[in-house]
Design a protein around this motif. Structure first.
Motif, short mmCIF file in Angstrom:
data_model
loop_
_atom_site.label_atom_id
_atom_site.label_comp_id
_atom_site.label_asym_id
_atom_site.label_seq_id
_atom_site.Cartn_x
_atom_site.Cartn_y
_atom_site.Cartn_z
N PRO A 11 16.99 -23.14 -8.01
CA PRO A 11 17.21 -22.52 -6.24
C PRO A 11 16.02 -21.73 -6.42
O PRO A 11 14.89 -21.95 -5.30
CB PRO A 11 18.01 -22.98 -6.09
CG PRO A 11 19.15 -23.96 -7.47
CD PRO A 11 18.27 -23.56 -8.41
N SER A 12 16.53 -20.19 -6.79
CA SER A 12 15.65 -19.71 -5.96
C SER A 12 14.04 -19.91 -6.84
O SER A 12 13.14 -19.52 -6.46
CB SER A 12 16.11 -18.45 -7.72
OG SER A 12 16.13 -18.34 -8.37
N ASP A 13 13.44 -20.54 -7.65
CA ASP A 13 12.44 -20.72 -8.04
C ASP A 13 11.70 -21.88 -7.45
O ASP A 13 10.47 -21.93 -6.87
CB ASP A 13 12.17 -20.94 -9.49
CG ASP A 13 12.96 -20.45 -10.72
OD1 ASP A 13 12.51 -19.10 -10.79
OD2 ASP A 13 12.92 -20.80 -12.07
N ALA A 14 12.20 -22.34 -6.84
CA ALA A 14 12.10 -23.57 -5.58
C ALA A 14 11.51 -22.88 -4.58
O ALA A 14 10.90 -23.13 -3.63
CB ALA A 14 12.67 -25.04 -5.26
N GLU A 15 12.29 -22.11 -4.00
CA GLU A 15 12.37 -20.90 -2.67
C GLU A 15 10.95 -20.61 -3.49
O GLU A 15 10.07 -20.39 -2.08
CB GLU A 15 13.76 -20.44 -2.51
CG GLU A 15 14.59 -21.79 -2.15
CD GLU A 15 15.96 -20.73 -1.38
OE1 GLU A 15 16.10 -19.16 -1.84
OE2 GLU A 15 16.62 -21.37 -1.07
N ASP A 16 10.67 -19.84 -4.17
CA ASP A 16 9.68 -19.53 -4.50
C ASP A 16 8.38 -19.13 -4.46
O ASP A 16 7.22 -19.39 -3.83
CB ASP A 16 9.67 -18.78 -6.01
CG ASP A 16 11.24 -17.35 -5.70
OD1 ASP A 16 11.13 -16.88 -4.80
OD2 ASP A 16 10.82 -16.78 -6.78
N ALA A 17 8.57 -20.90 -4.98
CA ALA A 17 7.24 -22.26 -5.12
C ALA A 17 7.30 -22.77 -3.61
O ALA A 17 5.67 -22.81 -3.01
CB ALA A 17 7.58 -23.26 -5.56
N PHE A 18 8.47 -22.73 -2.74
CA PHE A 18 7.78 -23.06 -1.21
C PHE A 18 7.25 -21.83 -0.71
O PHE A 18 5.87 -22.06 0.36
CB PHE A 18 8.96 -23.00 -0.72
CG PHE A 18 9.08 -23.86 0.94
CD1 PHE A 18 8.81 -25.05 1.35
CD2 PHE A 18 9.46 -23.19 1.94
CE1 PHE A 18 8.64 -25.24 2.38
CE2 PHE A 18 9.69 -23.46 3.31
CZ PHE A 18 9.04 -24.82 3.49
N ARG A 19 7.65 -21.25 -0.60
CA ARG A 19 7.12 -19.67 -0.06
C ARG A 19 6.04 -19.41 -0.17
O ARG A 19 4.94 -19.23 0.04
CB ARG A 19 7.30 -18.39 -0.63
CG ARG A 19 7.11 -16.89 0.13
CD ARG A 19 7.77 -15.95 -0.47
NE ARG A 19 9.89 -15.84 0.95
CZ ARG A 19 9.97 -15.86 -0.66
NH1 ARG A 19 9.96 -16.03 -1.83
NH2 ARG A 19 11.53 -15.69 0.00
N SER A 20 5.37 -19.71 -1.47
CA SER A 20 4.00 -19.85 -1.94
C SER A 20 2.89 -21.02 -0.99
O SER A 20 1.82 -20.48 -1.01
CB SER A 20 3.87 -19.86 -3.37
OG SER A 20 2.33 -19.59 -4.19
#
Length: 222
Positions: free
Chosen positions: A48-57
């Motif tokens: 989940p945290s990596d997914a949100e980082d990916a979305f932010r990018s």
């Protein structure tokens, strides 16, 4: 080791099969400070945290200021040309926990007074669906590529270890051959040494006779 490899291979096949079924759906979700219409999509093999980082990018391309708001990634005053000249707010958040094989990602588009839905904003909704699908595919592929790199690194380490073992085996065999040669040489030296000892004993016996004769001569002198 065989069991570990088999399990890893099975997991990879499952991930590959699932990753081909990425679909965007519409539902009411708790996001953006309340229950609002949103688009949801399943992501595979990503935390989940990596997914949100990916979305932010991923949201960089839409210019808006990115921050965290109401438990979601918040993109303030984003610009999507297909939506028209007005800026919009975008929310994105992951649902799931670390280690889950798949998680849900929720994206909501606040058009300013109303959240995007397929019934009232058909054109914009179609574009939003493409955006969410593009994000989901990229995030999943990136996650799989990271796993591929990690797997390739492990494979490379195994191959290096195999080469090292082969080198050790070669050195050990060479040591054995060297030892065999030394043993053969020592065995030959033992045979020669035995012959030399026998010869020396004969020389000693002969010399004893010489010494005895000289001793007799010495004693016979008056």
């Amino acid at each position: 080791m065989k069991k570990i490899v088999t399990l890893a291979f099975a997991a990879t096949l499952a991930l590959s099969a699932s990753a081909q079924k990425i679909k965007v759906k519409q539902s009411s979700e708790n996001i953006g400070g309340g229950s609002h219409n949103a688009l949801t999509v399943t992501l595979y093999g990503i935390n989940p945290s990596d997914a949100e980082d990916a979305f932010r990018s991923f949201m960089k391309k839409y210019d808006g200021k990115r921050s965290t708001k109401d438990g979601a990634i918040f993109v303030d005053h984003a610009t999507i040309k297909e939506f028209g000249n007005n800026t919009i707010d975008i929310y994105g958040k992951a649902q799931g926990k670390k280690g889950d094989p798949e998680i849900t990602f929720v994206v909501a588009f606040d058009l300013g007074g109303a959240f995007l839905n397929s019934g009232e904003h058909k054109t914009q909704y179609d574009e939003a669906e493409k955006i969410v699908k593009e994000f989901a595919v990229k995030a999943t592929k990136d996650a799989i590529e990271d796993k591929l790199k990690a797997a390739q690194k492990i494979q490379s380490n195994f191959e290096d270890e195999q080469k090292s073992l082969e080198k050790d085996n070669k050195n050990l065999n060479e040591d054995i051959e060297d030892h065999k040669k030394k043993i053969k040489k020592d065995e030959d030296n033992i045979v020669k040494n035995k012959a030399d000892q026998d010869k020396k004993k004969s020389e000693i016996e002969a010399q004893k006779k010489v010494v005895g004769e000289i001793d007799k001569q010495l004693k016979s002198v008056e």
